[in-house]
Design an enzyme around this catalytic site. Sequence first.
Site, PDB file in Angstrom:
ATOM      1  N   GLU A 115       0.691  -1.149   0.160  1.00 34.52           N
ATOM      2  CA  GLU A 115       0.126  -0.078  -0.120  1.00 34.52           C
ATOM      3  C   GLU A 115       0.901   1.311  -0.066  1.00 34.52           C
ATOM      4  O   GLU A 115       0.577   2.444  -0.636  1.00 34.52           O
ATOM      5  CB  GLU A 115      -0.875   0.089   1.306  1.00 34.52           C
ATOM      6  CG  GLU A 115      -2.084  -1.164   1.010  1.00 34.52           C
ATOM      7  CD  GLU A 115      -2.426  -1.325   2.311  1.00 34.52           C
ATOM      8  OE1 GLU A 115      -2.074  -1.444   3.443  1.00 34.52           O
ATOM      9  OE2 GLU A 115      -3.757  -1.653   2.290  1.00 34.52           O
ATOM     10  N   GLU A 135      -3.272  -9.585   4.171  1.00 39.87           N
ATOM     11  CA  GLU A 135      -3.986  -9.388   5.665  1.00 39.87           C
ATOM     12  C   GLU A 135      -5.045 -10.374   5.783  1.00 39.87           C
ATOM     13  O   GLU A 135      -5.303 -10.766   6.856  1.00 39.87           O
ATOM     14  CB  GLU A 135      -4.524  -7.947   5.422  1.00 39.87           C
ATOM     15  CG  GLU A 135      -3.548  -6.758   5.465  1.00 39.87           C
ATOM     16  CD  GLU A 135      -3.153  -6.362   4.141  1.00 39.87           C
ATOM     17  OE1 GLU A 135      -3.243  -7.072   3.227  1.00 39.87           O
ATOM     18  OE2 GLU A 135      -2.701  -5.201   4.109  1.00 39.87           O
TER      19      GLU A 135
HETATM   20  N1  DAK Z   1       5.518  -7.215  11.558  1.00 39.84           N
HETATM   21  C1  DAK Z   1       6.385  -7.356  12.467  1.00 39.84           C
HETATM   22  N2  DAK Z   1       7.560  -8.290  12.338  1.00 39.84           N
HETATM   23  C2  DAK Z   1       7.727  -8.585  11.134  1.00 39.84           C
HETATM   24  C3  DAK Z   1       6.759  -8.484  10.237  1.00 39.84           C
HETATM   25  C4  DAK Z   1       5.787  -7.745  10.297  1.00 39.84           C
HETATM   26  N3  DAK Z   1       4.686  -7.446   9.219  1.00 39.84           N
HETATM   27  N4  DAK Z   1       7.346  -9.261   9.162  1.00 39.84           N
HETATM   28  C5  DAK Z   1       8.297  -9.980   9.385  1.00 39.84           C
HETATM   29  N5  DAK Z   1       8.507  -9.451  10.885  1.00 39.84           N
HETATM   30  C6  DAK Z   1       9.888 -10.299  11.387  1.00 39.84           C
HETATM   31  C7  DAK Z   1       9.578 -11.521  11.764  1.00 39.84           C
HETATM   32  O1  DAK Z   1       8.641 -11.664  13.032  1.00 39.84           O
HETATM   33  C8  DAK Z   1      11.075 -12.061  12.236  1.00 39.84           C
HETATM   34  O2  DAK Z   1      11.214 -11.722  13.477  1.00 39.84           O
HETATM   35  P1  DAK Z   1      12.207 -12.369  14.790  1.00 39.84           P
HETATM   36  O3  DAK Z   1      11.476 -13.755  14.566  1.00 39.84           O
HETATM   37  O4  DAK Z   1      13.505 -12.748  13.929  1.00 39.84           O
HETATM   38  O5  DAK Z   1      12.213 -11.707  15.696  1.00 39.84           O
HETATM   39  C9  DAK Z   1      11.745 -11.159  11.284  1.00 39.84           C
HETATM   40  O6  DAK Z   1      10.893  -9.924  10.887  1.00 39.84           O
HETATM   41  C10 DAK Z   1      12.036 -11.984  10.007  1.00 39.84           C
HETATM   42  O7  DAK Z   1      11.054 -12.528   9.533  1.00 39.84           O
HETATM   43  P2  DAK Z   1      10.756 -13.888   8.949  1.00 39.84           P
HETATM   44  O8  DAK Z   1      11.917 -14.886   9.657  1.00 39.84           O
HETATM   45  O9  DAK Z   1       9.620 -14.280   8.592  1.00 39.84           O
HETATM   46  O10 DAK Z   1      11.467 -13.536   7.590  1.00 39.84           O
HETATM   47  P3  DAK Z   1      11.536 -14.154   6.127  1.00 39.84           P
HETATM   48  O11 DAK Z   1      12.347 -13.493   5.219  1.00 39.84           O
HETATM   49  O12 DAK Z   1      11.462 -15.601   6.150  1.00 39.84           O
HETATM   50  O13 DAK Z   1       9.937 -13.738   5.442  1.00 39.84           O
HETATM   51  C11 DAK Z   1       8.056 -12.249   4.979  1.00 39.84           C
HETATM   52  C12 DAK Z   1       9.747 -12.500   5.260  1.00 39.84           C
HETATM   53  C13 DAK Z   1       8.126 -10.663   4.743  1.00 39.84           C
HETATM   54  C14 DAK Z   1       7.641 -13.057   3.956  1.00 39.84           C
HETATM   55  C15 DAK Z   1       7.536 -12.837   6.247  1.00 39.84           C
HETATM   56  O14 DAK Z   1       8.167 -12.102   7.310  1.00 39.84           O
HETATM   57  C16 DAK Z   1       6.056 -12.449   6.583  1.00 39.84           C
HETATM   58  O15 DAK Z   1       5.089 -13.143   5.781  1.00 39.84           O
HETATM   59  N6  DAK Z   1       5.849 -11.360   7.049  1.00 39.84           N
HETATM   60  C17 DAK Z   1       4.405 -10.796   7.439  1.00 39.84           C
HETATM   61  C18 DAK Z   1       3.787 -10.319   6.281  1.00 39.84           C
HETATM   62  C19 DAK Z   1       2.360  -9.625   6.220  1.00 39.84           C
HETATM   63  O16 DAK Z   1       1.497 -10.479   6.713  1.00 39.84           O
HETATM   64  N7  DAK Z   1       2.080  -8.176   6.067  1.00 39.84           N
HETATM   65  C20 DAK Z   1       0.745  -7.823   6.410  1.00 39.84           C
HETATM   66  C21 DAK Z   1       0.794  -7.148   7.778  1.00 39.84           C
HETATM   67  S1  DAK Z   1      -0.820  -6.304   8.126  1.00 39.84           S
HETATM   68  C22 DAK Z   1      -3.122   1.465   7.740  1.00 39.84           C
HETATM   69  C23 DAK Z   1      -1.685   1.247   7.379  1.00 39.84           C
HETATM   70  C24 DAK Z   1      -1.167   0.138   7.332  1.00 39.84           C
HETATM   71  C25 DAK Z   1      -1.985  -0.991   7.319  1.00 39.84           C
HETATM   72  C26 DAK Z   1      -3.419  -1.037   7.477  1.00 39.84           C
HETATM   73  C27 DAK Z   1      -4.037   0.316   7.661  1.00 39.84           C
HETATM   74  N8  DAK Z   1      -3.810   2.558   7.840  1.00 39.84           N
HETATM   75  C28 DAK Z   1      -3.031   3.635   7.964  1.00 39.84           C
HETATM   76  C29 DAK Z   1      -5.467   2.647   8.230  1.00 39.84           C
HETATM   77  C30 DAK Z   1      -1.183  -2.678   7.048  1.00 39.84           C
HETATM   78  C31 DAK Z   1      -1.765  -3.778   7.491  1.00 39.84           C
HETATM   79  C32 DAK Z   1      -0.733  -4.884   7.263  1.00 39.84           C
HETATM   80  O17 DAK Z   1       0.182  -4.665   6.531  1.00 39.84           O
END
Ligand code: DAK
Length: 261
Positions: A115, A135
């Site tokens: 985004e 998400e």
């Molecule tokens: N948040 C917190 N920590 C995260 C993270 C995240 N989104 N993504 C990765 N990390 C952390 C992991 O927990 C891990 O931490 P430790 O275990 O080392 O402490 C470290 O980063 C490395 O992550 P991975 O071991 O998972 O690393 P990989 O390279 O294997 O995988 C990955 C990378 C990006 C594919 C994976 O980490 C992943 O799937 N992450 C989550 C992606 C995700 O689901 N994102 C959506 C989040 S919800 C708004 C503004 C924004 C939003 C909404 C509204 N407004 C202004 C109203 C947004 C919402 C979202 O984005």
Amino acid sequence: MSYDHLIVETEGRVGIVTLHRPAARNALSTPLVNELGAALEAFEQDPAIGAIVLTGGDQVFAAGADIKELQEAGFVDIFLADFPHGRAAAWKRMATLRKPVIAAVAGFALGGGCELAMACDFILAADTAVFGQPEVLLGTMPGAGGTQRLARVVGKSKAMEMCLTGRRMDAQEAERAGLVSRVVPVAELRAEAVKAAATIAALSLPAVMMIKESVNAAYETPLAEGLRLERRAFQSTFATEDRREGMAAFAAKRKPEFKGR
Ligand code: DAK
């Protein structure tokens, strides 16, 4: 100003903001987003800057909102804060910047990361870039433009599939779908983005700002109104010294020297 989660640099008239929270894959925590808002505001106000590059470096753009920060929040927390701690203000500001912002995306741009890239004026992608709105896999949904900007750019089917299933899109698919302007080798991403920004920054700033405003209007107005706005903006350029200089330089077969006036 010093930043904990960003690297902020300039190259000539280009401002470069690099998200720098590598241990959390540049997850968009409140402190990071607040710093990002401040850094962009500073470049917006700086007359020495003509265009901005926003990147996450060559590994990852941003893994979205900081899930760990959000996991304990309830509706009332999110609602009262208009998503945590005034963060919405930085997002809104992002969408109202008048100077062009180029997203240079390598690696993951997921959730809020995708985004954020879409809120920029155009996206240059490295061949390693991966875009997604995962998400739904967390039991929630995009909240910062994912359902709106993605649908407008790539169309309903692709946007629906990505938002409903969390399927990611690689750089080549993103280019075919029109999400990114072009794909470059990851080693060249930063240089290409800075080159594009430098090209823009050397042009007439009023013309550049009017173009940005007019293209953005295409997403918000009926065609007739957008065409009227474009025509009026075009006519306004005839009030600038830069328009006179640009045409005089062409006729004299020399390079124009724009002053931003
Ligand atoms: N948040 C917190 N920590 C995260 C993270 C995240 N989104 N993504 C990765 N990390 C952390 C992991 O927990 C891990 O931490 P430790 O275990 O080392 O402490 C470290 O980063 C490395 O992550 P991975 O071991 O998972 O690393 P990989 O390279 O294997 O995988 C990955 C990378 C990006 C594919 C994976 O980490 C992943 O799937 N992450 C989550 C992606 C995700 O689901 N994102 C959506 C989040 S919800 C708004 C503004 C924004 C939003 C909404 C509204 N407004 C202004 C109203 C947004 C919402 C979202 O984005």
